[in-house]
Structure formats: C-alpha cells, structure tokens
Design an enzyme around this catalytic site. Structure first.
Site, PDB file in Angstrom:
ATOM      1  N   SER A   7       0.790  -1.243   0.000  1.00  0.00           N
ATOM      2  CA  SER A   7       0.000   0.000   0.000  1.00  0.00           C
ATOM      3  C   SER A   7       0.817   1.285   0.000  1.00  0.00           C
ATOM      4  CB  SER A   7      -0.942   0.020   1.200  1.00  0.00           C
ATOM      5  OG  SER A   7      -2.039  -0.815   0.937  1.00  0.00           O
ATOM      6  N   LYS A  10       0.036   3.713  -2.665  1.00  0.00           N
ATOM      7  CA  LYS A  10      -0.995   4.751  -2.607  1.00  0.00           C
ATOM      8  C   LYS A  10      -0.404   6.155  -2.484  1.00  0.00           C
ATOM      9  CE  LYS A  10      -4.613   1.726  -0.792  1.00  0.00           C
ATOM     10  NZ  LYS A  10      -4.070   0.554  -0.101  1.00  0.00           N
ATOM     11  N   SER A  63      -5.987   3.197   4.361  1.00  0.00           N
ATOM     12  CA  SER A  63      -5.412   2.363   3.299  1.00  0.00           C
ATOM     13  C   SER A  63      -6.488   1.672   2.453  1.00  0.00           C
ATOM     14  CB  SER A  63      -4.441   1.333   3.894  1.00  0.00           C
ATOM     15  OG  SER A  63      -3.453   1.021   2.933  1.00  0.00           O
TER      16      SER A  63
END
Length: 193
Positions: A7, A10, A63
């Site tokens: 993640s 991101k 997330s």
C-alpha cells in the site's frame, strides 16, 4: 533491489489526485470502480457519493483499496490508464526501477519498486501541502453519502513521536510489512523506507 511495495503504492495514487484532481469534486461510486477490491477498505458501495478529498484521506489513512481504485477512475477513467499515468510520474520523479500495475498496491506480477525509488516518491509527495497535511493525520472524519465516519491512520509512529510526519504503511502476504516514513530532524526532513 526490486520488491513489491504493497500500500505504499498509494503515495503515488494520492499525490496524482492532489496534483491533477479537483479535490472538492463529489464522486458517485460505480460497480466497475470497485471491481476486484479486497483487503483494507473504507467499505464503499455502488451509488455512494464522496468527495475526491475524502477518497484521498481514506486511501492514505485507512489504506482503502476501494478508495484508491475509485481515485484511478476519477482521474483517468480506468485502472489501466491511471497506471500509465503513475508510470509517467515515476519516470519524471526519477524512479528508474519502478513499475506500477495497480493504484492500491495489491499484489500484481509486475508491480514493484525499490527503497531508493520510494524515498524519491516520498520526498516528492511531501512537497505538496495538501498531501503532506493528510499523511500526518492520526485520524480524521470523512463523509460518505453525507454521513460522517472516522478513519484512523495505520502508521503507529505518528502517535509515538511528534517528529514523525507520515507517510504510508503497507502490508500484503507477498510484500510483508512496508513503510515509507518521514521524520523531522533539526531543520531537515529525513525520508526512511
């Protein structure tokens, strides 16, 4: 060394949203946007309305893989087009050993980066005022369909040390635990990956 980055991906998704999107825009979520989202979510459903700003917050703090996918559709109209844009940004930032295949960081065969490249991305993203203010929040409220809900940052360092200013945690079984972090030290900001 090339590795999957979960993640922490991101960071790229959200810095693109901050730079290219209208953060006040209200988005209506479609089924196509949510296709294949799993793992950590902010639990968006088809027909939900949410601002692009709250999608960025949901992707960075909680997330939300669903939030990341919706951002991709809002900015580029499809996951594939958005990943092309992510790779264009990567090249411009100087990330020479990186390839993005997903906006969320869920495992994908040719989705990888290096610690050095992710440090470049972290430093680049922190230069954006909106991004930098979001990634240091321990928690905040977002609105889905006008209803308020609190999202919490997965980054525990923020509550341990006030000199920690983000940036993003990540985890998948394949990647293990990932962290792109920023720390204020004297008059500098140190990026740690």
């Amino acid at each position: 060394e090339k590795a999957s980055m979960a993640s922490t991906t991101k960071i790229m998704t959200c810095i693109i949203a901050c730079k290219q999107g209208d953060l006040d825009q209200t988005v209506v979520v479609t089924d196509e946007m949510l296709n294949g989202t799993e793992g950590s979510l902010i639990y968006l459903k088809q027909g939900d309305s949410i601002t692009l700003y709250d999608l960025v917050v949901g992707a960075m703090l909680a997330s939300g893989n669903d939030a990341a996918n919706v951002i991709a559709f809002v900015i580029s109209g499809s996951i594939e087009e958005f990943c092309n844009l992510m790779n264009e940004y990567a090249k411009n930032i100087g990330m020479k050993n990186t390839n993005f295949e997903t906006p969320s960081g869920l495992d994908s065969k040719n989705h990888y980066s290096t610690a050095y490249d992710m440090a470049l991305l972290g430093a680049y993203a922190l230069n954006d005022e909106t991004f930098s203010s979001i990634c240091k929040m321990q928690s905040t409220e977002i609105e889905i369909n006008g209803e308020t809900q609190t999202v919490y940052n997965h980054n525990k360092l923020l509550s341990i040390d006030e000199d920690c200013v983000g940036i993003k945690t990540g985890y998948t079984d394949n990647s293990g635990r990932c962290l792109v972090s920023a720390y204020k030290y004297k008059s500098s900001t140190i990026i740690i990956v």
